[in-house]
Design a protein around this motif. Structure first.
Motif, PDB file in Angstrom:
ATOM      1  N   ILE A 194      23.321 -12.177  24.348  1.00 32.07           N
ATOM      2  CA  ILE A 194      22.128 -12.104  23.399  1.00 32.07           C
ATOM      3  C   ILE A 194      22.218 -11.019  22.475  1.00 32.07           C
ATOM      4  O   ILE A 194      23.232 -10.452  22.289  1.00 32.07           O
ATOM      5  CB  ILE A 194      20.911 -11.593  24.407  1.00 32.07           C
ATOM      6  N   LYS A 195      21.149 -10.897  21.526  1.00 30.54           N
ATOM      7  CA  LYS A 195      21.323  -9.777  20.640  1.00 30.54           C
ATOM      8  C   LYS A 195      20.783  -8.251  20.917  1.00 30.54           C
ATOM      9  O   LYS A 195      20.105  -8.311  22.153  1.00 30.54           O
ATOM     10  CB  LYS A 195      20.352 -10.484  19.374  1.00 30.54           C
ATOM     11  N   PHE A 196      21.399  -7.634  20.218  1.00 33.73           N
ATOM     12  CA  PHE A 196      21.242  -6.053  20.991  1.00 33.73           C
ATOM     13  C   PHE A 196      19.829  -5.643  20.774  1.00 33.73           C
ATOM     14  O   PHE A 196      19.442  -4.847  21.655  1.00 33.73           O
ATOM     15  CB  PHE A 196      21.962  -5.055  20.120  1.00 33.73           C
ATOM     16  N   GLN A 197      18.929  -6.268  19.982  1.00 34.06           N
ATOM     17  CA  GLN A 197      17.621  -6.098  19.990  1.00 34.06           C
ATOM     18  C   GLN A 197      16.847  -6.272  20.991  1.00 34.06           C
ATOM     19  O   GLN A 197      15.828  -5.486  21.657  1.00 34.06           O
ATOM     20  CB  GLN A 197      17.019  -6.614  18.701  1.00 34.06           C
ATOM     21  N   GLN A 198      17.265  -7.289  21.543  1.00 32.76           N
ATOM     22  CA  GLN A 198      16.729  -7.879  22.992  1.00 32.76           C
ATOM     23  C   GLN A 198      16.935  -6.821  24.127  1.00 32.76           C
ATOM     24  O   GLN A 198      16.052  -6.564  24.900  1.00 32.76           O
ATOM     25  CB  GLN A 198      17.230  -9.128  23.483  1.00 32.76           C
ATOM     26  N   ILE A 199      18.144  -6.213  24.109  1.00 37.93           N
ATOM     27  CA  ILE A 199      18.504  -5.126  25.123  1.00 37.93           C
ATOM     28  C   ILE A 199      17.683  -3.904  24.790  1.00 37.93           C
ATOM     29  O   ILE A 199      17.148  -3.377  25.737  1.00 37.93           O
ATOM     30  CB  ILE A 199      20.035  -4.744  24.834  1.00 37.93           C
ATOM     31  N   GLN A 200      17.374  -3.699  23.360  1.00 43.35           N
ATOM     32  CA  GLN A 200      16.544  -2.557  23.034  1.00 43.35           C
ATOM     33  C   GLN A 200      15.098  -2.721  23.801  1.00 43.35           C
ATOM     34  O   GLN A 200      14.464  -1.721  24.360  1.00 43.35           O
ATOM     35  CB  GLN A 200      16.358  -2.329  21.815  1.00 43.35           C
ATOM     36  N   LYS A 201      14.643  -3.962  23.626  1.00 44.59           N
ATOM     37  CA  LYS A 201      13.386  -4.316  24.176  1.00 44.59           C
ATOM     38  C   LYS A 201      13.126  -4.179  25.711  1.00 44.59           C
ATOM     39  O   LYS A 201      12.017  -3.924  26.157  1.00 44.59           O
ATOM     40  CB  LYS A 201      12.851  -5.744  23.622  1.00 44.59           C
TER      41      LYS A 201
ATOM     42  N   GLN B 187      25.074  -2.781  21.693  1.00 48.18           N
ATOM     43  CA  GLN B 187      25.690  -3.898  21.224  1.00 48.18           C
ATOM     44  C   GLN B 187      26.761  -4.611  22.121  1.00 48.18           C
ATOM     45  O   GLN B 187      26.821  -6.082  22.251  1.00 48.18           O
ATOM     46  CB  GLN B 187      26.341  -3.594  19.842  1.00 48.18           C
ATOM     47  N   GLN B 188      27.789  -3.877  22.551  1.00 47.84           N
ATOM     48  CA  GLN B 188      28.624  -4.482  23.625  1.00 47.84           C
ATOM     49  C   GLN B 188      27.984  -4.982  24.823  1.00 47.84           C
ATOM     50  O   GLN B 188      28.476  -6.144  24.901  1.00 47.84           O
ATOM     51  CB  GLN B 188      29.620  -3.253  24.134  1.00 47.84           C
ATOM     52  N   LEU B 189      26.895  -4.501  25.522  1.00 47.30           N
ATOM     53  CA  LEU B 189      26.049  -5.218  26.491  1.00 47.30           C
ATOM     54  C   LEU B 189      25.607  -6.707  26.114  1.00 47.30           C
ATOM     55  O   LEU B 189      25.714  -7.414  26.707  1.00 47.30           O
ATOM     56  CB  LEU B 189      25.020  -4.106  27.221  1.00 47.30           C
ATOM     57  N   ALA B 190      25.035  -6.572  24.882  1.00 49.66           N
ATOM     58  CA  ALA B 190      24.516  -7.824  24.483  1.00 49.66           C
ATOM     59  C   ALA B 190      25.471  -8.710  24.201  1.00 49.66           C
ATOM     60  O   ALA B 190      25.201 -10.035  24.474  1.00 49.66           O
ATOM     61  CB  ALA B 190      23.663  -7.636  23.024  1.00 49.66           C
ATOM     62  N   GLU B 191      26.489  -8.561  23.738  1.00 47.79           N
ATOM     63  CA  GLU B 191      27.631  -9.413  23.445  1.00 47.79           C
ATOM     64  C   GLU B 191      28.197  -9.992  24.762  1.00 47.79           C
ATOM     65  O   GLU B 191      28.297 -11.206  24.733  1.00 47.79           O
ATOM     66  CB  GLU B 191      28.853  -9.003  22.793  1.00 47.79           C
TER      67      GLU B 191
ATOM     68  N   LEU C 137      18.729 -10.130  34.726  1.00 55.55           N
ATOM     69  CA  LEU C 137      19.027  -9.004  35.474  1.00 55.55           C
ATOM     70  C   LEU C 137      20.603  -9.272  36.018  1.00 55.55           C
ATOM     71  O   LEU C 137      21.435  -8.589  36.043  1.00 55.55           O
ATOM     72  CB  LEU C 137      18.247  -8.613  36.281  1.00 55.55           C
ATOM     73  N   TRP C 138      20.612 -10.445  36.645  1.00 56.56           N
ATOM     74  CA  TRP C 138      22.051 -11.012  37.113  1.00 56.56           C
ATOM     75  C   TRP C 138      22.946 -10.702  36.256  1.00 56.56           C
ATOM     76  O   TRP C 138      24.105 -10.300  36.281  1.00 56.56           O
ATOM     77  CB  TRP C 138      21.780 -12.211  37.705  1.00 56.56           C
ATOM     78  N   ASP C 139      22.930 -11.324  34.998  1.00 57.08           N
ATOM     79  CA  ASP C 139      23.602 -11.402  33.941  1.00 57.08           C
ATOM     80  C   ASP C 139      24.175  -9.982  33.334  1.00 57.08           C
ATOM     81  O   ASP C 139      25.374  -9.419  33.222  1.00 57.08           O
ATOM     82  CB  ASP C 139      23.200 -12.071  32.618  1.00 57.08           C
ATOM     83  N   ILE C 140      23.199  -8.990  33.410  1.00 58.60           N
ATOM     84  CA  ILE C 140      23.223  -7.524  33.239  1.00 58.60           C
ATOM     85  C   ILE C 140      24.099  -6.881  34.070  1.00 58.60           C
ATOM     86  O   ILE C 140      25.334  -6.134  33.794  1.00 58.60           O
ATOM     87  CB  ILE C 140      21.991  -6.975  32.696  1.00 58.60           C
ATOM     88  N   SER C 141      23.942  -7.044  35.333  1.00 54.05           N
ATOM     89  CA  SER C 141      24.763  -6.530  36.375  1.00 54.05           C
ATOM     90  C   SER C 141      26.068  -7.075  36.363  1.00 54.05           C
ATOM     91  O   SER C 141      27.168  -6.429  36.597  1.00 54.05           O
ATOM     92  CB  SER C 141      24.071  -6.718  37.695  1.00 54.05           C
ATOM     93  N   GLU C 142      26.178  -8.206  36.260  1.00 50.46           N
ATOM     94  CA  GLU C 142      27.798  -8.751  36.055  1.00 50.46           C
ATOM     95  C   GLU C 142      28.434  -8.065  34.762  1.00 50.46           C
ATOM     96  O   GLU C 142      29.581  -7.737  34.958  1.00 50.46           O
ATOM     97  CB  GLU C 142      27.778 -10.256  35.629  1.00 50.46           C
ATOM     98  N   ALA C 143      27.791  -7.786  33.785  1.00 50.93           N
ATOM     99  CA  ALA C 143      28.289  -7.346  32.587  1.00 50.93           C
ATOM    100  C   ALA C 143      28.698  -5.710  32.817  1.00 50.93           C
ATOM    101  O   ALA C 143      29.759  -5.339  32.295  1.00 50.93           O
ATOM    102  CB  ALA C 143      27.583  -7.534  31.365  1.00 50.93           C
ATOM    103  N   LEU C 144      27.878  -5.174  33.569  1.00 51.01           N
ATOM    104  CA  LEU C 144      28.097  -3.756  33.697  1.00 51.01           C
ATOM    105  C   LEU C 144      28.834  -3.194  35.134  1.00 51.01           C
ATOM    106  O   LEU C 144      29.212  -2.225  35.387  1.00 51.01           O
ATOM    107  CB  LEU C 144      26.780  -3.074  34.015  1.00 51.01           C
TER     108      LEU C 144
END
Length: 101
Positions: free
Chosen positions: A12-19, A4-8, A32-39
């Motif tokens: 995007i919605k957390f269901q998309q992260i699950q997928k 949920q935190q990553l999705a926010e 993937l770039w967005d996720i690397s930035e978030a993490l």
């Protein structure tokens, strides 16, 4: 960090992260770039431990800006025009063929 935190953070919605985690949906390069930035990790973090993966392998086999090549761009556009189930089968075929080369 929770899904949920990553999705926010990614917007995007957390269901998309699950997928993404289960492999039901592919992760685009920009996502993937967005996720690397978030993490707060470098993009190559996601490719650590992969044989033949990472920046070194891609720099030796691909031009620096592959989408600047008209043929490559047309190939990508055509690929995404194919229905998803057929696209997956085509991708698997391409993977098998590239391993055989």
């Amino acid at each position: 960090m929770t899904q949920q935190q990553l999705a926010e953070r990614v917007g995007i919605k957390f269901q998309q992260i699950q997928k993404y985690e289960t492999g039901m949906n592919r992760v685009s390069a920009s996502r993937l770039w967005d996720i690397s930035e978030a993490l707060q990790v470098p993009i190559d973090f996601f490719f650590e431990g992969l044989e033949g993966g990472g920046a070194e392998a891609s720099e030796t086999t691909l031009p620096s800006d592959i989408l600047a090549d008209k043929e490559a761009l047309e190939l990508v556009r055509s690929y995404y025009a194919i229905p998803e189930n057929q696209r997956r089968r085509l991708f698997e075929l391409a993977r098998v063929l590239s391993d055989a080369a």
